[in-house]
Design a protein around this motif. Structure first.
Motif, PDB file in Angstrom:
ATOM      1  N   SER A 151     -60.014 103.406 -28.595  1.00 30.36           N
ATOM      2  CA  SER A 151     -60.511 102.038 -28.149  1.00 30.36           C
ATOM      3  C   SER A 151     -59.338 100.948 -28.280  1.00 30.36           C
ATOM      4  O   SER A 151     -59.385 100.098 -27.448  1.00 30.36           O
ATOM      5  CB  SER A 151     -61.612 101.811 -29.014  1.00 30.36           C
ATOM      6  OG  SER A 151     -62.817 102.686 -28.709  1.00 30.36           O
ATOM      7  N   ILE A 152     -58.691 100.879 -29.421  1.00 27.76           N
ATOM      8  CA  ILE A 152     -57.492  99.920 -29.611  1.00 27.76           C
ATOM      9  C   ILE A 152     -56.530 100.146 -28.946  1.00 27.76           C
ATOM     10  O   ILE A 152     -55.910  99.120 -28.236  1.00 27.76           O
ATOM     11  CB  ILE A 152     -57.369 100.001 -31.118  1.00 27.76           C
ATOM     12  CG1 ILE A 152     -58.685  99.585 -32.006  1.00 27.76           C
ATOM     13  CG2 ILE A 152     -56.268  98.921 -31.295  1.00 27.76           C
ATOM     14  CD1 ILE A 152     -59.305  98.078 -31.958  1.00 27.76           C
ATOM     15  N   GLY A 153     -56.058 101.348 -28.768  1.00 29.80           N
ATOM     16  CA  GLY A 153     -55.029 101.560 -27.908  1.00 29.80           C
ATOM     17  C   GLY A 153     -55.314 101.364 -26.463  1.00 29.80           C
ATOM     18  O   GLY A 153     -54.178 100.702 -25.892  1.00 29.80           O
ATOM     19  N   GLY A 154     -56.335 101.838 -25.881  1.00 27.26           N
ATOM     20  CA  GLY A 154     -56.490 101.572 -24.551  1.00 27.26           C
ATOM     21  C   GLY A 154     -57.241 100.214 -24.280  1.00 27.26           C
ATOM     22  O   GLY A 154     -56.822  99.567 -23.186  1.00 27.26           O
ATOM     23  N   SER A 189     -54.353  93.921 -18.858  1.00 33.80           N
ATOM     24  CA  SER A 189     -53.181  93.669 -18.154  1.00 33.80           C
ATOM     25  C   SER A 189     -52.917  94.812 -17.208  1.00 33.80           C
ATOM     26  O   SER A 189     -52.094  94.563 -16.312  1.00 33.80           O
ATOM     27  CB  SER A 189     -52.113  93.622 -19.110  1.00 33.80           C
ATOM     28  OG  SER A 189     -52.087  94.831 -20.256  1.00 33.80           O
ATOM     29  N   ASP A 190     -53.627  95.970 -17.497  1.00 33.85           N
ATOM     30  CA  ASP A 190     -53.548  97.032 -16.407  1.00 33.85           C
ATOM     31  C   ASP A 190     -54.342  97.092 -15.123  1.00 33.85           C
ATOM     32  O   ASP A 190     -54.257  98.031 -14.493  1.00 33.85           O
ATOM     33  CB  ASP A 190     -53.699  98.406 -17.262  1.00 33.85           C
ATOM     34  CG  ASP A 190     -52.587  98.688 -18.043  1.00 33.85           C
ATOM     35  OD1 ASP A 190     -51.358  97.900 -18.224  1.00 33.85           O
ATOM     36  OD2 ASP A 190     -52.746  99.681 -19.124  1.00 33.85           O
ATOM     37  N   ARG A 191     -55.258  96.035 -15.102  1.00 32.65           N
ATOM     38  CA  ARG A 191     -56.130  96.081 -14.056  1.00 32.65           C
ATOM     39  C   ARG A 191     -56.155  94.916 -13.276  1.00 32.65           C
ATOM     40  O   ARG A 191     -57.181  94.280 -12.894  1.00 32.65           O
ATOM     41  CB  ARG A 191     -57.716  96.385 -14.447  1.00 32.65           C
ATOM     42  CG  ARG A 191     -57.873  97.472 -15.477  1.00 32.65           C
ATOM     43  CD  ARG A 191     -57.442  98.742 -14.712  1.00 32.65           C
ATOM     44  NE  ARG A 191     -58.157  99.019 -13.654  1.00 32.65           N
ATOM     45  CZ  ARG A 191     -59.128  99.735 -13.234  1.00 32.65           C
ATOM     46  NH1 ARG A 191     -59.983 100.222 -14.381  1.00 32.65           N
ATOM     47  NH2 ARG A 191     -59.703  99.971 -12.251  1.00 32.65           N
ATOM     48  N   ARG A 192     -55.002  94.562 -12.619  1.00 34.20           N
ATOM     49  CA  ARG A 192     -54.635  93.492 -11.916  1.00 34.20           C
ATOM     50  C   ARG A 192     -55.484  93.886 -10.559  1.00 34.20           C
ATOM     51  O   ARG A 192     -55.849  92.692  -9.903  1.00 34.20           O
ATOM     52  CB  ARG A 192     -53.245  93.731 -11.361  1.00 34.20           C
ATOM     53  CG  ARG A 192     -53.027  92.586 -10.356  1.00 34.20           C
ATOM     54  CD  ARG A 192     -51.403  92.328  -9.983  1.00 34.20           C
ATOM     55  NE  ARG A 192     -51.052  91.473  -8.971  1.00 34.20           N
ATOM     56  CZ  ARG A 192     -51.074  89.913  -9.278  1.00 34.20           C
ATOM     57  NH1 ARG A 192     -51.007  89.703 -10.517  1.00 34.20           N
ATOM     58  NH2 ARG A 192     -50.883  89.424  -8.342  1.00 34.20           N
ATOM     59  N   VAL A 205     -54.611  88.667 -25.796  1.00 31.26           N
ATOM     60  CA  VAL A 205     -53.192  88.182 -26.207  1.00 31.26           C
ATOM     61  C   VAL A 205     -52.421  89.213 -25.373  1.00 31.26           C
ATOM     62  O   VAL A 205     -51.216  88.596 -24.990  1.00 31.26           O
ATOM     63  CB  VAL A 205     -53.058  88.448 -27.711  1.00 31.26           C
ATOM     64  CG1 VAL A 205     -51.685  88.218 -28.133  1.00 31.26           C
ATOM     65  CG2 VAL A 205     -54.215  87.408 -28.503  1.00 31.26           C
ATOM     66  N   ASN A 206     -52.609  90.361 -25.167  1.00 35.63           N
ATOM     67  CA  ASN A 206     -51.564  91.342 -24.584  1.00 35.63           C
ATOM     68  C   ASN A 206     -51.354  90.832 -23.085  1.00 35.63           C
ATOM     69  O   ASN A 206     -50.423  91.240 -22.620  1.00 35.63           O
ATOM     70  CB  ASN A 206     -52.151  92.622 -24.613  1.00 35.63           C
ATOM     71  CG  ASN A 206     -51.172  93.813 -23.940  1.00 35.63           C
ATOM     72  OD1 ASN A 206     -50.206  93.991 -24.682  1.00 35.63           O
ATOM     73  ND2 ASN A 206     -51.400  94.361 -22.900  1.00 35.63           N
ATOM     74  N   VAL A 207     -52.241  89.984 -22.456  1.00 37.17           N
ATOM     75  CA  VAL A 207     -52.222  89.580 -20.940  1.00 37.17           C
ATOM     76  C   VAL A 207     -50.722  89.031 -21.075  1.00 37.17           C
ATOM     77  O   VAL A 207     -49.977  89.019 -20.107  1.00 37.17           O
ATOM     78  CB  VAL A 207     -53.237  88.868 -20.685  1.00 37.17           C
ATOM     79  CG1 VAL A 207     -53.051  88.116 -19.274  1.00 37.17           C
ATOM     80  CG2 VAL A 207     -54.547  89.808 -20.427  1.00 37.17           C
ATOM     81  N   ASP A 228     -45.736  93.066 -25.201  1.00 37.69           N
ATOM     82  CA  ASP A 228     -45.215  94.037 -26.060  1.00 37.69           C
ATOM     83  C   ASP A 228     -46.061  94.546 -27.230  1.00 37.69           C
ATOM     84  O   ASP A 228     -46.246  95.287 -27.852  1.00 37.69           O
ATOM     85  CB  ASP A 228     -43.910  93.440 -27.021  1.00 37.69           C
ATOM     86  CG  ASP A 228     -42.752  93.210 -26.021  1.00 37.69           C
ATOM     87  OD1 ASP A 228     -42.776  94.096 -25.137  1.00 37.69           O
ATOM     88  OD2 ASP A 228     -41.960  92.365 -26.305  1.00 37.69           O
ATOM     89  N   LEU A 229     -47.421  93.699 -27.151  1.00 36.27           N
ATOM     90  CA  LEU A 229     -48.486  93.868 -28.369  1.00 36.27           C
ATOM     91  C   LEU A 229     -48.878  95.259 -28.439  1.00 36.27           C
ATOM     92  O   LEU A 229     -49.019  95.938 -29.278  1.00 36.27           O
ATOM     93  CB  LEU A 229     -49.360  92.794 -28.174  1.00 36.27           C
ATOM     94  CG  LEU A 229     -50.525  92.929 -29.124  1.00 36.27           C
ATOM     95  CD1 LEU A 229     -50.053  92.758 -30.599  1.00 36.27           C
ATOM     96  CD2 LEU A 229     -51.743  91.970 -28.713  1.00 36.27           C
ATOM     97  N   GLN A 230     -49.122  95.864 -27.002  1.00 30.19           N
ATOM     98  CA  GLN A 230     -49.836  96.933 -26.901  1.00 30.19           C
ATOM     99  C   GLN A 230     -49.106  98.347 -27.719  1.00 30.19           C
ATOM    100  O   GLN A 230     -49.279  99.384 -28.196  1.00 30.19           O
ATOM    101  CB  GLN A 230     -50.215  97.289 -25.427  1.00 30.19           C
ATOM    102  CG  GLN A 230     -48.766  97.677 -24.483  1.00 30.19           C
ATOM    103  CD  GLN A 230     -49.263  97.636 -23.123  1.00 30.19           C
ATOM    104  OE1 GLN A 230     -49.653  96.462 -22.336  1.00 30.19           O
ATOM    105  NE2 GLN A 230     -48.814  98.577 -22.475  1.00 30.19           N
TER     106      GLN A 230
END
Length: 260
Positions: A80-83, A89-92, A163-165, A169-171
């Motif tokens: 859950s944390i990783g995904g 950010s992956d769902r533009r 924050v990852n948006v 690099d955070l992910q």
């Protein structure tokens, strides 16, 4: 937080639809398909069991079952944390749509992995039966522990996704930190093997997942109720963290479409 919960309830149909799609698409095209839901944790367990019972000689009784009890909720948490960190950010394609409820995306990741955890429980019970470990009445505390883990995991996921948006690099940092976190959590070892009481208390204070994992171990492996005080403290802290994370998420939500 109240607004977030209200909107999640309002879009519960969309959330359910996305969870179903994720569950179906996760292993689409693979030969074994949905069986990987059971095979993945089993393969993890076999690798660690071989390492710690043959190579490093762990003397914990029924060690494979002990480890499996803690490994399943850890997989739910870490997946859950990783995904969830890259859920926005992956769902533009979805975020650029008008009035799309952004909070549904990280929640979908957490709930999907929760479903995988629940679906893996029969496998854990079967393994327990092979070792003569049968569920006892102490599992009445199971829903409470799951709810606390759900709250804690969702809170972290919202913060990381927001924050990852802007800091992509955070992910990648998170995935490396999760490895360190795993070995600092009593999944592969019993907390009682730490001889220093002060150190055991420190592990519980700085590592909330140790409280959650040892609670599952208490119910399914030690056949007792989890320690109530640490769970209660963690429950209060998780609600407070969820409140704070939902506020951060709400404050940044208007920037998501432009940033990605």
């Amino acid at each position: 937080m109240i607004r977030l919960v209200r909107e999640l309830y309002q879009y519960r149909g969309l959330l359910l639809s996305l969870v179903q799609r994720e569950l179906k698409a996760r292993y689409r095209g693979s030969f074994l398909g949905f069986l990987w839901t059971f095979l993945n944790p089993m393969l993890h367990m076999m690798v660690y069991a071989l390492l710690f019972t043959v190579v490093m000689r762990n003397n914990t009784p029924n060690y494979a079952y002990f480890m499996f009890v803690g490994l399943l909720p850890w997989i739910w948490f870490s997946s859950s944390i990783g995904g969830g960190a890259s859920a926005i950010s992956d769902r533009r394609d979805l975020m650029t749509k008008v009035r799309f409820p952004a909070q549904v995306l990280p929640t979908t990741v957490v709930v999907t992995n929760l479903c995988n955890y629940v679906l893996s429980l029969p496998l854990m019970f079967l393994m327990g039966a092979l070792y003569g470990q049968w569920p006892t009445w102490h599992i009445i505390a199971f829903p409470a522990v799951v709810l606390i883990q759900l709250c804690f995991t969702t809170a972290l996921t919202y913060i990381l996704a927001a924050v990852n948006v802007t800091f992509r690099d955070l992910q990648h940092i998170v995935m490396n930190l999760m490895t360190l976190w795993f070995f600092a959590t009593p999944v592969l070892f019993q907390l009682s093997t730490i001889h220093s009481e002060r150190m055991r208390m420190l592990v519980g204070l700085v590592n909330p997942m140790s409280i959650i994992i040892t609670s599952y171990q208490a119910m399914f492996y030690e056949h007792r109720l989890p320690d109530g005080e640490p769970l209660l403290i963690l429950a209060v802290c998780s609600v407070a963290l969820l409140w704070a994370s939902s506020s951060i998420f709400e404050a940044r939500r208007e920037e998501f479409a432009e940033s990605i």
